[in-house]
Scaffold this motif. Structure first.
Motif, short mmCIF file in Angstrom:
data_model
loop_
_atom_site.label_atom_id
_atom_site.label_comp_id
_atom_site.label_asym_id
_atom_site.label_seq_id
_atom_site.Cartn_x
_atom_site.Cartn_y
_atom_site.Cartn_z
N ASN A 31 0.82 -1.21 0.00
CA ASN A 31 0.00 0.00 0.00
C ASN A 31 0.85 1.26 0.00
N THR A 32 1.84 1.25 -0.83
CA THR A 32 2.72 2.40 -0.96
C THR A 32 3.19 2.46 -2.41
N ASN A 33 3.39 3.63 -2.92
CA ASN A 33 3.93 3.76 -4.27
C ASN A 33 5.25 3.03 -4.34
N LYS A 34 5.33 2.05 -5.22
CA LYS A 34 6.54 1.22 -5.30
C LYS A 34 7.76 2.01 -5.72
N ASN A 35 7.55 3.14 -6.36
CA ASN A 35 8.68 3.94 -6.83
C ASN A 35 9.19 4.92 -5.78
N THR A 36 8.43 5.09 -4.69
CA THR A 36 8.87 6.03 -3.67
C THR A 36 9.14 5.37 -2.33
N LEU A 37 8.94 4.07 -2.25
CA LEU A 37 9.20 3.35 -1.01
C LEU A 37 10.66 3.49 -0.61
N THR A 38 10.91 3.82 0.64
CA THR A 38 12.27 4.00 1.11
C THR A 38 12.65 2.89 2.07
N GLU A 39 13.95 2.75 2.35
CA GLU A 39 14.43 1.64 3.15
C GLU A 39 13.90 1.66 4.57
N ASP A 40 13.64 2.85 5.11
CA ASP A 40 13.13 2.89 6.48
C ASP A 40 11.68 2.43 6.57
N GLN A 41 11.04 2.23 5.42
CA GLN A 41 9.68 1.70 5.40
C GLN A 41 9.65 0.17 5.33
N LEU A 42 10.82 -0.44 5.21
CA LEU A 42 10.87 -1.89 5.15
C LEU A 42 10.61 -2.47 6.54
N ASP A 43 9.57 -3.25 6.67
CA ASP A 43 9.31 -3.93 7.93
C ASP A 43 9.05 -5.40 7.63
N GLN A 44 8.69 -6.17 8.63
CA GLN A 44 8.60 -7.62 8.45
C GLN A 44 7.49 -8.03 7.50
N THR A 45 6.53 -7.16 7.24
CA THR A 45 5.50 -7.52 6.26
C THR A 45 6.05 -7.55 4.84
N LEU A 46 7.20 -6.90 4.63
CA LEU A 46 7.81 -6.89 3.30
C LEU A 46 8.95 -7.89 3.17
N ALA A 47 9.28 -8.59 4.25
CA ALA A 47 10.37 -9.56 4.19
C ALA A 47 10.08 -10.67 3.19
N GLY A 48 8.85 -11.18 3.22
CA GLY A 48 8.49 -12.28 2.32
C GLY A 48 8.55 -11.91 0.86
N PRO A 49 7.90 -10.81 0.44
CA PRO A 49 7.99 -10.42 -0.96
C PRO A 49 9.42 -10.13 -1.42
N ALA A 50 10.22 -9.49 -0.56
CA ALA A 50 11.62 -9.25 -0.93
C ALA A 50 12.36 -10.56 -1.09
N PHE A 51 12.11 -11.51 -0.22
CA PHE A 51 12.73 -12.83 -0.31
C PHE A 51 12.31 -13.53 -1.59
N ALA A 52 11.03 -13.43 -1.95
CA ALA A 52 10.56 -14.05 -3.19
C ALA A 52 11.31 -13.51 -4.39
N SER A 53 11.55 -12.21 -4.41
CA SER A 53 12.31 -11.60 -5.50
C SER A 53 13.74 -12.10 -5.51
N ALA A 54 14.35 -12.23 -4.33
CA ALA A 54 15.73 -12.72 -4.25
C ALA A 54 15.82 -14.17 -4.70
N LEU A 55 14.80 -14.96 -4.40
CA LEU A 55 14.80 -16.35 -4.84
C LEU A 55 14.76 -16.45 -6.36
N TYR A 56 13.84 -15.74 -6.97
CA TYR A 56 13.63 -15.84 -8.42
C TYR A 56 14.80 -15.23 -9.20
N ALA A 57 15.20 -14.03 -8.82
CA ALA A 57 16.33 -13.39 -9.49
C ALA A 57 17.64 -14.09 -9.15
N GLY A 58 17.70 -14.71 -7.97
CA GLY A 58 18.92 -15.40 -7.55
C GLY A 58 19.19 -16.67 -8.32
#
Length: 533
Positions: A31-58
């Motif tokens: 629920n945030t503009n993906k182009n303006t999201l900053t690192e201090d907005q990263l919390d545990q609700t975003l850990a899973g999606p970030a991990f999914a990206s790292a898995l696929y791109a990895g």
């Protein structure tokens, strides 16, 4: 590194997070503009999606549903044109078949790794702060995805990858390997101590193990075994200790425990999209082994040159041909119903991606047993179990068929193309041993290398590293070379050269990396662990 290659992007990663969030029921949207999201907005609700990206791109795959971030071409180039070609898992027809680095192909995988996979992993780590179990899984995945890159290029940005600086230093191969074992130690201690069976913050987006702690522990131990074998020539005592610890702690032992990425229509299997569409073919080396052994995986992986014929004939293309050398000769493509796009063009959305298969562990343990390591089995029994698991993985389940293959006494054959082109040097096959276990230890080591080469298919990053380490003669020399650098010629490529852009944007770091490499920045310079002559 300049802005184009900067290892610090978050906007790109959040685009990928949107891809993974949109196809996961448990995480509806960011629920945030993906182009303006900053690192201090990263919390545990975003850990899973970030991990999914790292898995696929990895695993060097890209999604056509994330324009401007990546697409399936990354697999086609970073994997297909480089390690899959070097290992002769396929014939791509590009200059890398003749050991040439052309068109900047060495840079595609590097760029996507450092601008998609690494930032995604770093964001998952930041979002998981304070969650020891999640951090343990992320450490294991960090080892996996950086291991492929360090084994391909040699010294790479590692410790300070993602440090928000323009200039990023490279770490030596030896240093990175030492850190790999440290990270695996830390992850193992955490996961062994936890009472949780699932890492809840990663589970909804974990396309490999759904956050299952026991499976991630086995995966980490399997990586430890893989890395132990890799250093077995340069640090034999440490290799023995690490390998025995891995097996004692429990590695992947069944096909059900194997690591695969569960694909979707949004995150498809790039190999299935690419191989036949881009004109990749079966190689003469693969034909020699599979036809000679009457290997039941042959028909699973490749297509006969005339599918309608009563007698099915397979023809592999010799790797390293000159432009037009084979004219209009027909060669075997990949089996479209298994490794291609499928009858409806959508197989890439259901065919999962192989990451780490159980059969590899048994074959690695077989080699370890020959080294005198405690691998919980004899070399022969582990070798035969590894073969059986690989056959079952590909749908060969009849016990008699499996037993007949393991006891087979036939040997690799001269490829079909040798009849059509008798002067190109295919008459002497690289492998002259049968599948049936030999009495000679030297031959046993070759047999293990051959069967591991087949068992790892189509995951060519590991196959390429293992061929370099073992120096087993499994594949033909290439027919022609465009690379006269010492150590290259017609032989197996030893590494991928550093990226051209890095010379202009990060020259001091690259100069230091070449010193750490211990030789010229060429495909002929061996890596730290590659010591056999």
């Amino acid at each position: 590194m300049n802005n184009k290659y900067k290892i610090k992007t978050i906007g790109v990663v959040m685009s990928m997070l949107a891809v993974f969030s949109s196809c996961t029921q448990d995480f509806d949207e960011i629920n945030t503009n993906k182009n303006t999201l900053t690192e201090d907005q990263l919390d545990q609700t975003l850990a899973g999606p970030a991990f999914a990206s790292a898995l696929y791109a990895g695993i060097h795959n890209g999604s056509y549903s994330s324009p401007g971030v990546d697409d399936q071409g990354t697999w086609g180039i970073a994997t297909g044109i480089l390690p899959s070609t070097f290992t002769q898992y396929l014939s791509c027809g590009y200059g890398t078949e003749r050991n040439a680095f052309v068109n900047g192909y060495e840079g595609r995988g590097w760029l996507r790794f450092y601008t998609v996979a690494v930032p995604a992993l770093n964001n998952a780590i930041k979002a998981s702060a304070g969650n020891a179990d999640a951090l343990a899984v992320l450490k294991i995945w960090k080892v996996f995805m950086f291991n492929q890159m360090v084994d391909a290029y040699g010294p790479i940005p590692y410790t300070e990858a993602g440090n928000n600086k323009e200039k990023v230093p490279y770490d030596s191969v030896q240093f990175i390997y030492e850190d790999f074992f440290k990270l695996l130690d830390e992850a193992s201690a955490t996961l062994n101590a936890t009472s949780a069976t699932t890492v809840a913050t990663l589970q909804p987006n974990d396309r490999v193990y759904s956050g299952n702690v026991a499976n991630w522990k086995r995966f980490g131990n399997s990586l430890r075994l893989r890395l132990a074998l890799r250093i077995s020539d340069i640090e034999p005592a440490k290799a023995k200790t690490q390998a025995e610890a891995a097996v004692a702690a429990g590695v992947i032992e069944t096909n059900e425990q194997s690591a695969t990425f569960k694909v979707s229509n949004i995150t498809p299997n790039n190999m299935n999209m690419i191989v036949n569409a881009w004109g990749y073919y079966m190689t003469a080396s693969m034909e020699s082994l599979l036809v000679g052994y009457d290997d039941p995986r042959l028909a699973k992986w490749f297509a006969p040159i005339d599918p309608a014929a009563t007698t099915k004939v397979y023809r592999g293309r010799p790797v390293g041909a000159l432009q037009g050398q084979f004219g209009t000769t027909t060669f075997s493509m990949f089996n479209n119903d298994v490794l291609g796009s499928g009858p409806n063009g959508t197989l890439s959305e259901t065919k999962n991606i192989e990451i780490f298969m159980a059969s590899e562990n048994y074959l690695s343990r077989a080699e370890g047993a020959l080294n005198g390591w405690n691998m919980n089995g004899t070399a022969q029994s582990l070798y035969e179990q590894g073969i059986a698991l690989s056959l079952r993985q590909w749908g060969i389940t009849d016990a008699n068929d499996i037993a007949d293959y393991i006891a087979g006494t036939s040997t690799p054959t001269v490829p079909n193309a040798a009849t059509l082109y008798p002067t190109i040097g295919l008459q002497t096959v690289p492998v002259t041993l049968p599948v049936a276990w030999d009495a000679s230890e030297a031959n046993q080591r070759t047999q293990i290398a051959v069967q591991k080469y087949l068992a790892i298919f189509p995951e060519s990053w590991e196959a390429w590293a293992d061929l370099r380490r073992s120096d087993a003669k499994v594949i033909y020399p290439i027919l022609n070379t465009d690379n006269v650098d010492p150590g290259v010629g017609k032989s197996l490529m030893k590494r991928v050269i550093f990226v051209t852009n890095e010379y202009s944007a990060n020259r001091d770091a690259v100069t230091d990396a070449i010193t750490k490499l211990g030789g010229p920045d060429s495909g002929g310079t061996k890596l730290w662990w590659d010591t056999k002559e």
